[in-house]
Motif scaffolding. Structure first.
Motif, PDB file in Angstrom:
ATOM      1  N   LEU A  61       0.840  -1.203   0.000  1.00 54.33           N
ATOM      2  CA  LEU A  61       0.000   0.000   0.000  1.00 54.33           C
ATOM      3  C   LEU A  61       0.878   1.258   0.000  1.00 54.33           C
ATOM      4  O   LEU A  61       0.571   2.236  -0.692  1.00 54.33           O
ATOM      5  CB  LEU A  61      -0.929  -0.026   1.214  1.00 54.33           C
ATOM      6  CG  LEU A  61      -1.991   1.075   1.278  1.00 54.33           C
ATOM      7  CD1 LEU A  61      -2.944   1.008   0.084  1.00 54.33           C
ATOM      8  CD2 LEU A  61      -2.801   0.973   2.581  1.00 54.33           C
ATOM      9  N   ARG A  65       0.592   4.046  -2.886  1.00 54.06           N
ATOM     10  CA  ARG A  65       0.262   5.443  -2.579  1.00 54.06           C
ATOM     11  C   ARG A  65       1.395   6.401  -2.944  1.00 54.06           C
ATOM     12  O   ARG A  65       1.171   7.598  -3.050  1.00 54.06           O
ATOM     13  CB  ARG A  65      -0.090   5.578  -1.082  1.00 54.06           C
ATOM     14  CG  ARG A  65      -1.495   5.072  -0.770  1.00 54.06           C
ATOM     15  CD  ARG A  65      -1.729   4.847   0.715  1.00 54.06           C
ATOM     16  NE  ARG A  65      -1.723   6.017   1.565  1.00 54.06           N
ATOM     17  CZ  ARG A  65      -2.776   6.816   1.799  1.00 54.06           C
ATOM     18  NH1 ARG A  65      -3.923   6.587   1.195  1.00 54.06           N
ATOM     19  NH2 ARG A  65      -2.680   7.832   2.630  1.00 54.06           N
ATOM     20  N   CYS A 175       2.988   9.649   1.601  1.00 59.09           N
ATOM     21  CA  CYS A 175       1.647   9.313   2.084  1.00 59.09           C
ATOM     22  C   CYS A 175       1.778   8.063   2.943  1.00 59.09           C
ATOM     23  O   CYS A 175       2.231   7.025   2.458  1.00 59.09           O
ATOM     24  CB  CYS A 175       0.709   9.036   0.908  1.00 59.09           C
ATOM     25  SG  CYS A 175       0.284  10.504  -0.034  1.00 59.09           S
ATOM     26  N   PRO A 176       1.400   8.148   4.222  1.00 61.46           N
ATOM     27  CA  PRO A 176       1.575   6.992   5.095  1.00 61.46           C
ATOM     28  C   PRO A 176       0.668   5.826   4.684  1.00 61.46           C
ATOM     29  O   PRO A 176      -0.319   6.026   3.976  1.00 61.46           O
ATOM     30  CB  PRO A 176       1.172   7.529   6.469  1.00 61.46           C
ATOM     31  CG  PRO A 176       0.367   8.746   6.213  1.00 61.46           C
ATOM     32  CD  PRO A 176       0.785   9.296   4.891  1.00 61.46           C
TER      33      PRO A 176
ATOM     34  N   ARG B 201      -8.118   5.643  10.476  1.00 63.21           N
ATOM     35  CA  ARG B 201      -7.172   5.242   9.420  1.00 63.21           C
ATOM     36  C   ARG B 201      -7.579   3.881   8.859  1.00 63.21           C
ATOM     37  O   ARG B 201      -7.604   3.668   7.649  1.00 63.21           O
ATOM     38  CB  ARG B 201      -5.746   5.137   9.973  1.00 63.21           C
ATOM     39  CG  ARG B 201      -5.124   6.467  10.394  1.00 63.21           C
ATOM     40  CD  ARG B 201      -3.670   6.241  10.826  1.00 63.21           C
ATOM     41  NE  ARG B 201      -2.823   5.835   9.717  1.00 63.21           N
ATOM     42  CZ  ARG B 201      -1.725   5.106   9.814  1.00 63.21           C
ATOM     43  NH1 ARG B 201      -1.323   4.670  10.995  1.00 63.21           N
ATOM     44  NH2 ARG B 201      -1.023   4.785   8.755  1.00 63.21           N
ATOM     45  N   ARG B 205      -8.786   3.138   5.035  1.00 65.73           N
ATOM     46  CA  ARG B 205      -7.662   2.562   4.272  1.00 65.73           C
ATOM     47  C   ARG B 205      -8.094   1.814   3.009  1.00 65.73           C
ATOM     48  O   ARG B 205      -7.460   1.982   1.961  1.00 65.73           O
ATOM     49  CB  ARG B 205      -6.838   1.650   5.192  1.00 65.73           C
ATOM     50  CG  ARG B 205      -5.557   1.110   4.565  1.00 65.73           C
ATOM     51  CD  ARG B 205      -4.656   0.513   5.633  1.00 65.73           C
ATOM     52  NE  ARG B 205      -4.273   1.506   6.605  1.00 65.73           N
ATOM     53  CZ  ARG B 205      -4.193   1.289   7.938  1.00 65.73           C
ATOM     54  NH1 ARG B 205      -4.447   0.088   8.431  1.00 65.73           N
ATOM     55  NH2 ARG B 205      -3.857   2.264   8.745  1.00 65.73           N
ATOM     56  N   HIS B 211      -9.322   8.165  -2.216  1.00 68.39           N
ATOM     57  CA  HIS B 211      -8.322   8.836  -1.370  1.00 68.39           C
ATOM     58  C   HIS B 211      -7.760   7.985  -0.226  1.00 68.39           C
ATOM     59  O   HIS B 211      -6.713   8.335   0.325  1.00 68.39           O
ATOM     60  CB  HIS B 211      -8.835  10.176  -0.828  1.00 68.39           C
ATOM     61  CG  HIS B 211      -9.369  11.092  -1.882  1.00 68.39           C
ATOM     62  ND1 HIS B 211      -8.578  11.535  -2.922  1.00 68.39           N
ATOM     63  CD2 HIS B 211     -10.598  11.616  -2.092  1.00 68.39           C
ATOM     64  CE1 HIS B 211      -9.314  12.315  -3.721  1.00 68.39           C
ATOM     65  NE2 HIS B 211     -10.540  12.363  -3.241  1.00 68.39           N
ATOM     66  N   GLU B 213      -6.647   6.120   3.226  1.00 64.45           N
ATOM     67  CA  GLU B 213      -6.423   6.584   4.599  1.00 64.45           C
ATOM     68  C   GLU B 213      -5.853   8.017   4.610  1.00 64.45           C
ATOM     69  O   GLU B 213      -5.389   8.518   3.591  1.00 64.45           O
ATOM     70  CB  GLU B 213      -5.505   5.614   5.337  1.00 64.45           C
ATOM     71  CG  GLU B 213      -4.082   5.551   4.846  1.00 64.45           C
ATOM     72  CD  GLU B 213      -3.224   4.654   5.754  1.00 64.45           C
ATOM     73  OE1 GLU B 213      -2.685   5.175   6.739  1.00 64.45           O
ATOM     74  OE2 GLU B 213      -3.101   3.460   5.470  1.00 64.45           O
ATOM     75  N   PRO B 214      -5.908   8.694   5.767  1.00 61.96           N
ATOM     76  CA  PRO B 214      -5.421  10.079   5.838  1.00 61.96           C
ATOM     77  C   PRO B 214      -3.953  10.195   5.439  1.00 61.96           C
ATOM     78  O   PRO B 214      -3.194   9.224   5.541  1.00 61.96           O
ATOM     79  CB  PRO B 214      -5.573  10.437   7.327  1.00 61.96           C
ATOM     80  CG  PRO B 214      -6.468   9.410   7.921  1.00 61.96           C
ATOM     81  CD  PRO B 214      -6.381   8.190   7.074  1.00 61.96           C
ATOM     82  N   ILE B 215      -3.569  11.398   5.006  1.00 57.96           N
ATOM     83  CA  ILE B 215      -2.151  11.628   4.693  1.00 57.96           C
ATOM     84  C   ILE B 215      -1.408  12.238   5.877  1.00 57.96           C
ATOM     85  O   ILE B 215      -0.177  12.201   5.920  1.00 57.96           O
ATOM     86  CB  ILE B 215      -1.951  12.514   3.442  1.00 57.96           C
ATOM     87  CG1 ILE B 215      -2.477  13.937   3.656  1.00 57.96           C
ATOM     88  CG2 ILE B 215      -2.581  11.894   2.211  1.00 57.96           C
ATOM     89  CD1 ILE B 215      -1.828  14.930   2.703  1.00 57.96           C
TER      90      ILE B 215
END
Lengths: 305, 305
Positions: A61, A65, A175-176, B201, B205, B211, B213-215
């Motif tokens: 992932l 990303r 992007c985590p 998250r 995910r 988009h 999970e959060p960045i």
């Protein structure tokens, strides 16, 4: 963290022109212990990350990303498999890009991390570390498009001067993805005249499996990326101009400007900085895994040597 | 640039629960002129960018290099086609995600740009502008994962308070692609308690087409993203806490922290900021294109309403 060995200094490379498989075999038998830049021209070289299977899906992932610094091009065909990989290279999905391989031995030098700290660096194999729970993941490497630049009459300065490419840590966040948080882009740098940048962008653009076109260029980019001193790269060797001056000395003059590409050290940094528990392995930067496919397989129309 | 219309204020939405196709038909006949948030629950909503064909391949590359803020989910089946799209949604490649459509009319409000400047905003169709040379490109929208957050008992504050989601321009550079250079990430923000962030998250995910999970998250992220004032979003409405206080007022207290996601306004900004010549069209933010597929089609295992 000094994970880039300074190995170009002694150019003792035993094999000048051969195939990717020849290089892998030489590494397997420890006949090759030097970096692989320039070896087996036109054969693809890959960055290697080897993870316990529980981290593999988050790592996939992370690559999905952040495809520019982390282009995932292949992985072990199954958990624990060191002898065969599945290719994700566009146009070569499922192709045999690495036959007759032993991923535990086919890189000339490895790094072993334990609980995110370097435990061993420069080891010739990872036979002792490998278990049935590991997954090998291969990331594209920008050596590929360097051939195309040379053919176009735009050779990177570091190749002409027989130096290591300068590599910098930046402040651009990745992007985590799952456990992989808090890391940033790592970039490689090749300087060009400002008038050459559009051509350089165009030539490297099709190499999507190996970082593609630059992510930033010009002196303003140095600050935007959070690079403090262009003459003090985090890894590799300081950049020189064609006439051998430090690149930073010519800032503002009608001379080279820095051009930055996503770099395969990025996923290694992400692995090292994410606080992973257990043992993780990578190649030692510069000591890449050689593949059976060639630049012209990934960019068929490109005119490569 | 004020491209986000403040349309939630008057909630005159005529259709409360129906299908994506119903909403499109209502927009086509101008029965619907309001934003689409909350309409046809569980049906996917998409951002829309319509470009002269000469820019399409660079735009595809921009999306491929920046998949988190710019997840390309579909495009015109051929140049000039406004009645059918090809789907790239993982698991739904080639599926009929938008049948019986007229992309020139099925969005309730459009923006028309000429030479990268807004020429018309809020127009009900683009019949006069469309020519045989245009390509429509669809980008995933985060409305999708909001349903999943609500089902999980973690409703975004702005939905509970019936406000627009706050959206911010950041200083995180997009990876450039061809003519698309010099733009940055745009992010949407939903605040949560720090203890809820890992769950949030995890829930978002799997929504890689919208988009994911959060960045970034936490108060430190505000500075890292280059956001000057959390209470002054670039678009949308200022964020409030559950008890109606400006989010910025509770910084440092045991209360909500900001959580940021890639946002589909990013590709619109990139189009507007790249100095493109000629006429380009987009939806008016908030007025999305409704699709025939549902949240559960893109994340089959997710428990969505």
């Amino acid at each position: 963290m000094a994970i880039f060995s300074d190995a170009r200094a002694e150019d003792t490379r035993p094999i000048k022109s051969t195939t990717g498989a020849d290089i892998s075999l030489a590494a397997r038998t420890n006949a090759l212990t030097s970096p692989t830049s320039g070896l087996a021209p036109t054969f693809l070289q890959a960055n290697l990350v080897i993870l316990p299977s529980r981290y593999a899906s988050d790592f996939r992932l992370l690559c999905a990303r952040n495809p520019v610094p982390c282009p995932l091009i292949a992985e072990s065909i199954s958990i624990g498999c060191w002898s065969s990989v599945t290719s994700f290279i566009p146009g070569l999905e499922g192709a045999a890009i690495l036959s007759d391989c032993d991923i535990r031995r086919d890189v000339s030098k490895y790094i072993v991390y334990k609980n995110s700290k370097i435990m061993k660096q420069g080891c010739l194999d990872i036979l002792d570390e490998w278990t049935d729970d590991y997954v090998a993941l291969l990331i594209g490497c920008s050596f590929s498009f360097e051939s195309a630049l040379i053919v176009a009459g735009l050779p990177p300065r570091h190749t002409a001067l027989n130096r290591n490419v300068p590599i910098y840590r930046t402040n651009i966040p990745l992007c985590p993805a799952g456990v992989f948080t808090g890391s940033t882009y790592v970039v490689s740098m090749r300087s060009y005249k400002a008038s050459e940048v559009e051509k350089v962008r165009e030539i490297t653009r099709p190499y999507t499996a190996t970082h593609g076109e630059p992510i930033a260029w010009g002196w303003g980019a140095v600050k935007r990326l959070g690079i403090e001193d262009i003459d003090a790269p985090t890894w590799g060797e300081p950049p020189l101009t064609q006439d051998g001056r430090p690149l930073g000395e010519v800032e503002g003059k009608d001379h080279d400007v820095p051009v930055f590409w996503g770099c395969g050290v990025t996923p290694m940094e992400a692995v090292a900085r994410s606080g992973l528990e257990g043992v993780v392995m990578t190649h030692d930067p510069g000591h890449m895994l050689l593949l059976d496919c060639r630049d012209s397989d990934i960019v068929p129309a490109a005119c490569v040597a």
